[in-house]
Structures are given as structure tokens and as C-alpha cells.
Design an enzyme around this catalytic site. Structure first.
Site, mmCIF file in Angstrom:
data_model
loop_
_atom_site.group_PDB
_atom_site.id
_atom_site.type_symbol
_atom_site.label_atom_id
_atom_site.label_comp_id
_atom_site.label_asym_id
_atom_site.label_seq_id
_atom_site.Cartn_x
_atom_site.Cartn_y
_atom_site.Cartn_z
ATOM 1 N N GLY A 14 0.843 -1.205 -0.067
ATOM 2 C CA GLY A 14 -0.045 -0.041 0.101
ATOM 3 C C GLY A 14 0.808 1.374 -0.014
ATOM 4 N N LYS A 15 1.721 1.412 -0.539
ATOM 5 C CA LYS A 15 2.890 2.514 -0.761
ATOM 6 C C LYS A 15 2.202 3.751 -1.140
ATOM 7 C CE LYS A 15 6.408 0.739 -3.056
ATOM 8 N NZ LYS A 15 5.809 -0.600 -3.121
ATOM 9 N N THR A 17 -1.239 3.925 -1.667
ATOM 10 C CA THR A 17 -2.527 4.559 -0.933
ATOM 11 C C THR A 17 -2.026 5.143 0.192
ATOM 12 O OG1 THR A 17 -3.544 2.270 -1.369
ATOM 13 C CG2 THR A 17 -4.300 3.395 0.604
ATOM 14 N N LYS A 37 6.748 9.072 -9.207
ATOM 15 C CA LYS A 37 6.850 7.435 -9.194
ATOM 16 C C LYS A 37 7.862 6.950 -10.381
ATOM 17 C CE LYS A 37 5.406 3.170 -8.434
ATOM 18 N NZ LYS A 37 5.543 2.425 -7.045
ATOM 19 N N ASP A 54 -0.863 3.375 -10.099
ATOM 20 C CA ASP A 54 -0.167 3.923 -8.893
ATOM 21 C C ASP A 54 0.254 5.512 -9.498
ATOM 22 O OD1 ASP A 54 -0.425 1.877 -7.577
ATOM 23 O OD2 ASP A 54 1.704 1.150 -7.597
ATOM 24 N N GLU A 115 7.890 7.863 -4.526
ATOM 25 C CA GLU A 115 7.601 6.726 -4.300
ATOM 26 C C GLU A 115 8.379 5.459 -4.918
ATOM 27 O OE1 GLU A 115 4.038 3.429 -5.000
ATOM 28 O OE2 GLU A 115 3.511 5.641 -4.987
ATOM 29 N N GLY A 116 9.194 4.602 -4.135
ATOM 30 C CA GLY A 116 9.754 3.247 -4.663
ATOM 31 C C GLY A 116 9.068 2.186 -5.556
ATOM 32 N N ALA A 117 9.526 1.303 -5.673
ATOM 33 C CA ALA A 117 8.737 -0.066 -6.167
ATOM 34 C C ALA A 117 9.135 -1.160 -5.527
ATOM 35 C CB ALA A 117 9.223 0.026 -7.650
ATOM 36 N N PRO A 204 -6.693 1.415 8.989
ATOM 37 C CA PRO A 204 -7.364 0.398 8.999
ATOM 38 C C PRO A 204 -7.756 -0.251 7.462
ATOM 39 C CG PRO A 204 -8.905 2.107 9.831
ATOM 40 C CD PRO A 204 -7.532 2.592 9.812
#
Length: 231
Positions: A14-15, A17, A37, A54, A115-117, A204
């Protein structure tokens, strides 16, 4: 201006998200936000070219306006390890070029997320990994921990690797992947007791994790002491 590298304990934790939720939280606080990204595998062929869900989600969540190629300079069709997908496409992504691309965008917003992968040590080519990109950008790291069986070990090992690479762990997010997981709270507490970095939020599980819903679980004030580091 501040920047953070979004890493995960594994693929599918969930990076994106969490990154979208963080972007929303900062936007609600009045900051201009953007996200990158650099490498995305698992793209769809469209009339405009390869597009990754993403990367598109990040574009929708950020407040700055960037072209798709600025957000996702290396788009790869198959949903496999990036270095294998790149090899199949006749490409060889390199840290130097991706770092230059990212550095050129860092000053365009108050907050920039990169953001990484996959996980921390995902290969970029035969010699370099996504961790090398984080090091080249010299950004503090936000770690997304996918809360499921085995996550304590994954979280601690990833935190150790981040520290060994000389980057600060600015904070971490517990992203619940299984609502029915036994001893969920005890698992999160076990990670929290063992990581020196602050817990930014417990998210959650939800069937429709929209950015505003994720943002409501975030405490970005815990990141006030971090920002862009000297590159």
C-alpha cells in the site's frame, strides 16, 4: 521545501495508498504537494502511451500539475521485477539519470514524495537498486509496513537496511492489509516498540481507501523535524 522517499516492507503493502493519504493531509494543511513514481512496472498501453495506476493515483492526489512523464519517467508494461521488465523492453534505468530527474522537480512544491517500487532492495538494473536512488536523492524515508503475518521481521529488517544505507527513517505507517488478522494491535505495538521512528498512523483496512479517508489517520506533525536534505 521538504521531500520524503516512500518505501515499503514488500510489494503490495500500500505504498501508493499511503502516499496519496499523506499528500491529502499536507494539502489540507495548506501545502503545495507533488509526487514522483520514478519506475513503475505493470502499466497499461493507452493511446497516450504506457500508464501506471499508481502514478495516476499520485497525480490525482497531488496539488501541483505535472505531466505524466515527469511523474513516471520509466514506465514498464509487465507487472514483474522492474529490472527484468526493463531488460525485456531494451531499457536500462540508471540511478544517475533518475536522481537528476527527481532533483530537478524537488523545488517545485512544498512537499515532494518519491515513491519506490516493491521493497527496499528491488533491483533497478544489474548493479543498482531502488535503495541507491533513495541514497542519491538523499531524502528521509517514510516506511509503509503492510500489517500481516511476518510484518514484524520485514519492518525491522527494512529499517536496518535503511539505516545501513545512511538515510534517516523519518516515520512509519501501519497499513492493515487483513481486517481479520489475529492480534493486530499487539503486532503493531511490537513494531512500534522496536523502531525508533515515530508511528505516523494506523490505517485500518477499507474496501475503498480514498486519500481523504487515509489522511484522517495520519499525523504529519510528527514529520516537522524532517525535510529535504542537502543533495
Amino acid at each position: 521545501m521538504s521531500g520524503f522517499f516512500i518505501a515499503g516492507t514488500d510489494t503490495g503493502v500500500g505504498k501508493t495508498t499511503i502516499a496519496c493519504g499523506l499528500l491529502q493531509a499536507w494539502a489540507q494543511a495548506g501545502f503545495r504537494t507533488q509526487a514522483i513514481k520514478p519506475v513503475a512496472a505493470g502499466c497499461e498501453a493507452t493511446a497516450q502511451g504506457l500508464r501506471n495506476d499508481d502514478a495516476l493515483a499520485l497525480m490525482a492526489a497531488m496539488s501541483a500539475s505535472l505531466e505524466y512523464a515527469q511523474v513516471n519517467p520509466v514506465a514498464l508494461l509487465p507487472a514483474i521485477a522492474p529490472h527484468i521488465a526493463a531488460r525485456q523492453a531494451g531499457l536500462r534505468p540508471q540511478v544517475r539519470a533518475l536522481a537528476a530527474h527527481g532533483t530537478g522537480l524537488l523545488n517545485r512544491a512544498d512537499i515532494t514524495l518519491v515513491e519506490g517500487a516493491g521493497g527496499w532492495r528491488v533491483p533497478l538494473n544489474d548493479e543498482e537498486t531502488l535503495a541507491d536512488l533513495a541514497r542519491a536523492l538523499n531524502l528521509p524515508v517514510i516506511l509503509v509496513v503492510g500489517v500481516r503475518l511476518g510484518c514484524i521481521n520485514h519492518a525491522l529488517l527494512t529499517a536496518e537496511a535503511i539505516a545501513a544505507d545512511g538515510l534517516p527513517l523519518a516515520g512509519w505507517v501501519a497499513n492493515v492489509l487483513d481486517a481479520a488478522m489475529p492480534e493486530q494491535a499487539a503486532t503493531i505495538e511490537a513494531v512500534q516498540q522496536r523502531l525508533a521512528a515515530p508511528l505516523l498512523g494506523v490505517v485500518p483496512w477499507h474496501p475503498d481507501p480514498q486519500p481523504d479517508r487515509i489522511a484522517s489517520h495520519m499525523d504529519i506533525t510528527k514529520l516537522a523535524g524532517f525535510g529535504r536534505r542537502t543533495i
